[in-house]
Design a protein around this motif. Structure first.
Motif, PDB file in Angstrom:
ATOM      1  N   LYS A 123     -21.344  -1.056  13.015  1.00  8.88           N
ATOM      2  CA  LYS A 123     -21.706   0.003  12.073  1.00  8.88           C
ATOM      3  C   LYS A 123     -20.495   0.551  11.315  1.00  8.88           C
ATOM      4  CE  LYS A 123     -25.828   1.624  14.546  1.00  8.88           C
ATOM      5  NZ  LYS A 123     -26.507   2.800  15.179  1.00  8.88           N
ATOM      6  N   ALA A 124     -19.301   0.066  11.678  1.00  7.53           N
ATOM      7  CA  ALA A 124     -18.081   0.531  11.000  1.00  7.53           C
ATOM      8  C   ALA A 124     -17.238  -0.662  10.555  1.00  7.53           C
ATOM      9  CB  ALA A 124     -17.284   1.439  11.930  1.00  7.53           C
ATOM     10  N   TYR A 125     -17.908  -1.716  10.122  1.00 11.12           N
ATOM     11  CA  TYR A 125     -17.225  -2.951   9.710  1.00 11.12           C
ATOM     12  C   TYR A 125     -16.279  -2.725   8.527  1.00 11.12           C
ATOM     13  CZ  TYR A 125     -20.526  -2.988   5.854  1.00 11.12           C
ATOM     14  OH  TYR A 125     -21.244  -2.635   4.746  1.00 11.12           O
ATOM     15  N   TRP A 126     -16.503  -1.676   7.769  1.00  5.12           N
ATOM     16  CA  TRP A 126     -15.768  -1.402   6.537  1.00  5.12           C
ATOM     17  C   TRP A 126     -14.452  -0.654   6.791  1.00  5.12           C
ATOM     18  CZ3 TRP A 126     -15.695   3.783   7.099  1.00  5.12           C
ATOM     19  CH2 TRP A 126     -16.748   4.356   7.829  1.00  5.12           C
ATOM     20  N   VAL A 127     -14.197  -0.229   8.024  1.00  9.24           N
ATOM     21  CA  VAL A 127     -13.009   0.574   8.320  1.00  9.24           C
ATOM     22  C   VAL A 127     -11.698  -0.168   8.048  1.00  9.24           C
ATOM     23  CG1 VAL A 127     -11.709   1.734  10.146  1.00  9.24           C
ATOM     24  CG2 VAL A 127     -14.163   2.147   9.899  1.00  9.24           C
ATOM     25  N   PRO A 128     -11.526  -1.444   8.452  1.00  5.96           N
ATOM     26  CA  PRO A 128     -10.250  -2.108   8.186  1.00  5.96           C
ATOM     27  C   PRO A 128      -9.849  -2.100   6.718  1.00  5.96           C
ATOM     28  CG  PRO A 128     -11.477  -3.364   9.802  1.00  5.96           C
ATOM     29  CD  PRO A 128     -12.409  -2.297   9.294  1.00  5.96           C
ATOM     30  N   SER A 129     -10.809  -2.332   5.837  1.00  8.11           N
ATOM     31  CA  SER A 129     -10.499  -2.316   4.407  1.00  8.11           C
ATOM     32  C   SER A 129     -10.020  -0.946   3.955  1.00  8.11           C
ATOM     33  CB  SER A 129     -11.749  -2.710   3.603  1.00  8.11           C
ATOM     34  OG  SER A 129     -11.519  -2.534   2.218  1.00  8.11           O
ATOM     35  N   TYR A 130     -10.625   0.092   4.491  1.00  2.63           N
ATOM     36  CA  TYR A 130     -10.260   1.455   4.103  1.00  2.63           C
ATOM     37  C   TYR A 130      -8.804   1.755   4.456  1.00  2.63           C
ATOM     38  CZ  TYR A 130     -11.353   6.353   3.040  1.00  2.63           C
ATOM     39  OH  TYR A 130     -11.413   7.614   2.471  1.00  2.63           O
ATOM     40  N   LEU A 131      -8.295   1.104   5.502  1.00  5.37           N
ATOM     41  CA  LEU A 131      -6.939   1.378   5.979  1.00  5.37           C
ATOM     42  C   LEU A 131      -5.869   0.534   5.290  1.00  5.37           C
ATOM     43  CD1 LEU A 131      -7.642   1.519   9.821  1.00  5.37           C
ATOM     44  CD2 LEU A 131      -7.444   3.455   8.233  1.00  5.37           C
ATOM     45  N   GLU A 132      -6.275  -0.355   4.382  1.00  6.57           N
ATOM     46  CA  GLU A 132      -5.298  -1.265   3.774  1.00  6.57           C
ATOM     47  C   GLU A 132      -4.110  -0.542   3.163  1.00  6.57           C
ATOM     48  OE1 GLU A 132      -4.825  -4.440   0.077  1.00  6.57           O
ATOM     49  OE2 GLU A 132      -6.808  -3.648   0.562  1.00  6.57           O
ATOM     50  N   THR A 133      -4.367   0.480   2.397  1.00  5.09           N
ATOM     51  CA  THR A 133      -3.290   1.187   1.697  1.00  5.09           C
ATOM     52  C   THR A 133      -2.245   1.691   2.672  1.00  5.09           C
ATOM     53  OG1 THR A 133      -4.964   1.922   0.108  1.00  5.09           O
ATOM     54  CG2 THR A 133      -2.802   3.018   0.046  1.00  5.09           C
ATOM     55  N   MET A 134      -2.702   2.311   3.750  1.00  2.72           N
ATOM     56  CA  MET A 134      -1.780   2.869   4.732  1.00  2.72           C
ATOM     57  C   MET A 134      -1.062   1.784   5.526  1.00  2.72           C
ATOM     58  SD  MET A 134      -1.593   3.604   8.254  1.00  2.72           S
ATOM     59  CE  MET A 134      -3.259   3.819   8.862  1.00  2.72           C
ATOM     60  N   LEU A 135      -1.805   0.788   5.992  1.00  2.81           N
ATOM     61  CA  LEU A 135      -1.211  -0.230   6.846  1.00  2.81           C
ATOM     62  C   LEU A 135      -0.282  -1.170   6.089  1.00  2.81           C
ATOM     63  CD1 LEU A 135      -4.205  -1.197   9.177  1.00  2.81           C
ATOM     64  CD2 LEU A 135      -2.143   0.097   9.787  1.00  2.81           C
ATOM     65  N   LEU A 136      -0.563  -1.401   4.815  1.00  4.06           N
ATOM     66  CA  LEU A 136       0.303  -2.315   4.069  1.00  4.06           C
ATOM     67  C   LEU A 136       1.682  -1.721   3.816  1.00  4.06           C
ATOM     68  CD1 LEU A 136       0.680  -5.033   2.814  1.00  4.06           C
ATOM     69  CD2 LEU A 136      -0.412  -4.206   0.722  1.00  4.06           C
ATOM     70  N   ARG A 137       1.832  -0.431   4.033  1.00  2.00           N
ATOM     71  CA  ARG A 137       3.178   0.149   3.901  1.00  2.00           C
ATOM     72  C   ARG A 137       4.134  -0.381   4.967  1.00  2.00           C
ATOM     73  NH1 ARG A 137       0.243   5.343   3.110  1.00  2.00           N
ATOM     74  NH2 ARG A 137      -0.093   5.540   0.851  1.00  2.00           N
ATOM     75  N   ILE A 138       3.633  -1.201   5.861  1.00  2.06           N
ATOM     76  CA  ILE A 138       4.510  -1.907   6.799  1.00  2.06           C
ATOM     77  C   ILE A 138       5.523  -2.750   6.042  1.00  2.06           C
ATOM     78  CG2 ILE A 138       2.991  -3.922   7.003  1.00  2.06           C
ATOM     79  CD1 ILE A 138       4.948  -2.375   9.912  1.00  2.06           C
ATOM     80  N   TRP A 139       5.210  -3.086   4.780  1.00  2.00           N
ATOM     81  CA  TRP A 139       6.150  -3.890   3.990  1.00  2.00           C
ATOM     82  C   TRP A 139       7.529  -3.242   3.941  1.00  2.00           C
ATOM     83  CZ3 TRP A 139       9.162  -2.267   0.065  1.00  2.00           C
ATOM     84  CH2 TRP A 139       8.800  -1.103  -0.620  1.00  2.00           C
ATOM     85  N   TYR A 140       7.585  -1.909   3.929  1.00  2.00           N
ATOM     86  CA  TYR A 140       8.878  -1.242   3.724  1.00  2.00           C
ATOM     87  C   TYR A 140       9.813  -1.399   4.924  1.00  2.00           C
ATOM     88  CZ  TYR A 140      12.371   2.337   2.896  1.00  2.00           C
ATOM     89  OH  TYR A 140      13.573   2.995   2.753  1.00  2.00           O
ATOM     90  N   PRO A 141       9.424  -0.986   6.133  1.00  2.00           N
ATOM     91  CA  PRO A 141      10.356  -1.192   7.243  1.00  2.00           C
ATOM     92  C   PRO A 141      10.640  -2.665   7.513  1.00  2.00           C
ATOM     93  CG  PRO A 141       8.221  -0.435   8.059  1.00  2.00           C
ATOM     94  CD  PRO A 141       8.210  -0.262   6.574  1.00  2.00           C
ATOM     95  N   VAL A 142       9.653  -3.532   7.325  1.00  2.00           N
ATOM     96  CA  VAL A 142       9.904  -4.959   7.532  1.00  2.00           C
ATOM     97  C   VAL A 142      10.943  -5.470   6.534  1.00  2.00           C
ATOM     98  CG1 VAL A 142       8.903  -7.276   7.455  1.00  2.00           C
ATOM     99  CG2 VAL A 142       7.646  -5.420   8.553  1.00  2.00           C
ATOM    100  N   THR A 143      10.829  -5.069   5.289  1.00  2.00           N
ATOM    101  CA  THR A 143      11.761  -5.555   4.275  1.00  2.00           C
ATOM    102  C   THR A 143      13.164  -5.011   4.495  1.00  2.00           C
ATOM    103  OG1 THR A 143       9.931  -5.737   2.690  1.00  2.00           O
ATOM    104  CG2 THR A 143      12.165  -5.788   1.790  1.00  2.00           C
ATOM    105  N   VAL A 144      13.283  -3.735   4.861  1.00  2.00           N
ATOM    106  CA  VAL A 144      14.609  -3.187   5.159  1.00  2.00           C
ATOM    107  C   VAL A 144      15.224  -3.902   6.354  1.00  2.00           C
ATOM    108  CG1 VAL A 144      15.910  -1.153   5.880  1.00  2.00           C
ATOM    109  CG2 VAL A 144      14.095  -0.919   4.172  1.00  2.00           C
ATOM    110  N   ALA A 145      14.438  -4.063   7.422  1.00  4.47           N
ATOM    111  CA  ALA A 145      14.951  -4.762   8.602  1.00  4.47           C
ATOM    112  C   ALA A 145      15.356  -6.188   8.263  1.00  4.47           C
ATOM    113  CB  ALA A 145      13.895  -4.766   9.709  1.00  4.47           C
ATOM    114  N   THR A 146      14.634  -6.806   7.349  1.00  6.43           N
ATOM    115  CA  THR A 146      14.931  -8.177   6.944  1.00  6.43           C
ATOM    116  C   THR A 146      16.234  -8.255   6.159  1.00  6.43           C
ATOM    117  OG1 THR A 146      12.581  -8.764   6.922  1.00  6.43           O
ATOM    118  CG2 THR A 146      14.068 -10.126   5.587  1.00  6.43           C
TER     119      THR A 146
END
Length: 474
Positions: A123-146
């Motif tokens: 009944k909450a299959y749509w939740v992962p998509s809703y979180l994309e904006t927040m979770l994709l900010r992982i790009w920043y610490p990963v890129t700095v660490a890289t």
């Protein structure tokens, strides 16, 4: 900021309407994050734990739903009030999702899945998509660490070639000066901590706080007393040598390290006359190591010339590898430093016979700010959905840009237990779970479940993260 602490508003506007856009009969979705290439051929995974603890650990409430409903109504977007009320009432406000990821600190070649996000309630299959904006900010610490990790590999190569104590010096060879150059204290904390996965020198205090709060690290890095231009120029040009002497008086003790910016007027005159003659014996008698900091001009030429002048004044020893190590003094270059200039400086001074021991580097904007999501081409995409009880592949394949072709199917990341190679593998559509992934001989699952239905499953320490990152080398 307290006004930004509602998870339901930590998204893009159009996400509010997406629950209405999936095919009828959809009851599960599966997403993944990858670096689709970019400047570097491998990435250092870091920062997810901080994101999870900060944003997903606090349950959403009916008050959050009320606020989001009213804002989106005024904003012109539909809002899934019923769905979010269900999450509050059925799950206590904790989101019904599972996140799997490589352990933080892992160094993974690009074009591989680094983490996956899947729904756990039909009944909450749509939740992962809703979180994309927040979770994709992982790009920043990963890129700095890289960026930081690759700079470390360059410095390590020169230390191993020219120094008698490569591993002992390496952790303090690249200092973070980036706090003032980023957009927020949060960026300073996240990016600064990402750098500290690889090094132990920083002036970014918020990075220490983040490592302590989210990774159980009492003290992640260290710094030393250092002058800035105002503390030198406030003495007046005619009293420049008095300003330098004050630095010695205040901070120079046996075994201590003190850094003094010396280019306020004429760096070469300051080294020849003030440091090399007037203060020479005071530097020697102090028992400290005085680090001279140039802060202008061509970094490659200036660092080399400063070493030559300091060598004339203080002399050097020759180490076991045949390279010169200055007595009593060093140089730190923080202006114009990036991975390219680091290599150029080290090539220049090595050619001149100087060990890498003699120099350290500071990075600011090039470390924490001069990057974006496209530096490593990060993307978070849906790759599978269960519609009418059957899993289907979800992907895009734009004819205008094959580099944006996305992966399809439910997937995990595998690692060869002997050779360390990685490969992303999918499970058949009919598979009940990811446990049914095909594992070629010698490969094990490289991902673990780190978050499930509001619970942190793995809680890495900063020491564990560092150990993994340091275990991988070019």
């Amino acid at each position: 900021m307290q006004c930004l602490d509602n998870l339901l508003l930590n998204t893009d506007s159009y996400k509010a309407s997406h629950w209405l856009q999936y095919p009828p009969g959809t009851d599960a979705t599966f997403f993944y994050v990858e670096s689709r290439g970019g400047t570097y051929d491998r990435t250092v995974f870091f920062g997810l734990q901080a994101i999870l603890k900060e944003y997903l650990a606090r349950p959403i409430t009916h008050a959050d739903v009320d606020e989001a409903r009213d804002l989106f109504a005024a904003h012109g977007e539909p809002f899934n009030e019923e769905g979010w009320r269900y999450v509050v009432e059925r799950h206590g406000g904790l989101l019904p999702i599972r996140i799997r990821a490589v352990p933080e600190g892992s160094v993974v070649p690009t074009h591989n899945a680094l983490m996956t996000i899947e729904s756990t309630d039909a009944k909450a299959y749509w939740v992962p998509s809703y979180l994309e904006t927040m979770l994709l900010r992982i790009w920043y610490p990963v890129t700095v660490a890289t960026i930081s990790w690759h700079a470390k590999q360059t410095i390590r190569q020169f230390l191993e070639r020219t120094s008698d104590d490569a591993e002992g010096q390496l952790p303090f060879k690249l200092h973070d000066f980036g706090s003032r150059g980023v957009s927020s204290v949060e960026s300073a904390a996240i990016g600064g901590a990402a750098h500290l996965v690889n090094f132990r020198g920083t002036d970014t205090v918020s990075a220490l706080q983040l490592a302590r709060a989210y990774y159980h690290e009492p003290m992640a890095a260290f710094s030393i007393p250092a002058a800035e231009h105002s503390t030198i120029t406030s003495w007046g040009r005619e009293n420049e040598v008095a300003a330098y002497r004050n630095m010695l008086t205040q901070f120079a003790r046996p075994g201590a390290i003190v850094a003094v910016v010396s280019d306020s007027y004429d760096i070469f005159h300051a080294i020849r006359e003030h440091w090399g003659r007037t203060l020479r014996q005071e530097v020697i008698d102090s028992g400290a190591t005085v680090v001279i900091r140039p802060d202008s001009g061509d970094p490659v030429a200036v660092v080399h010339q400063c070493l030559e002048l300091l060598d004339e004044a203080f002399g050097h020893t020759v180490n076991a590898k045949g390279y010169k190590v200055l007595r009593h003094v060093r140089v730190i270059q923080g202006d114009g430093i990036n991975p390219t200039s680091i290599r150029a400086i080290l090539e220049r001074i090595t050619s001149a016979g100087y060990a890498t021991d003699n120099v350290a580097f500071g990075m600011g904007g090039a470390l924490l700010q001069r990057l974006d999501r496209d530096t490593q081409k990060f993307a978070l995409k849906c790759s599978a959905a269960r519609v009418g009880g059957r899993w289907i592949d979800v992907y895009k394949d734009p004819v205008t840009d094959k580099g944006k072709q996305s992966k399809r199917g439910r997937m995990t990341l595998l690692r060869h237990r002997e050779y360390g190679g990685y490969r992303t593998e999918t499970v058949p559509p009919e598979a009940a779970s990811l446990d049914e992934v095909r594992k070629p001989m010698g490969y094990d699952d490289a991902m673990v479940t780190v978050w499930e239905d509001g619970r942190l499953v793995h809680d890495w320490t900063f020491g564990q993260v560092r150990e993994r990152a340091d275990a991988s080398r070019l």
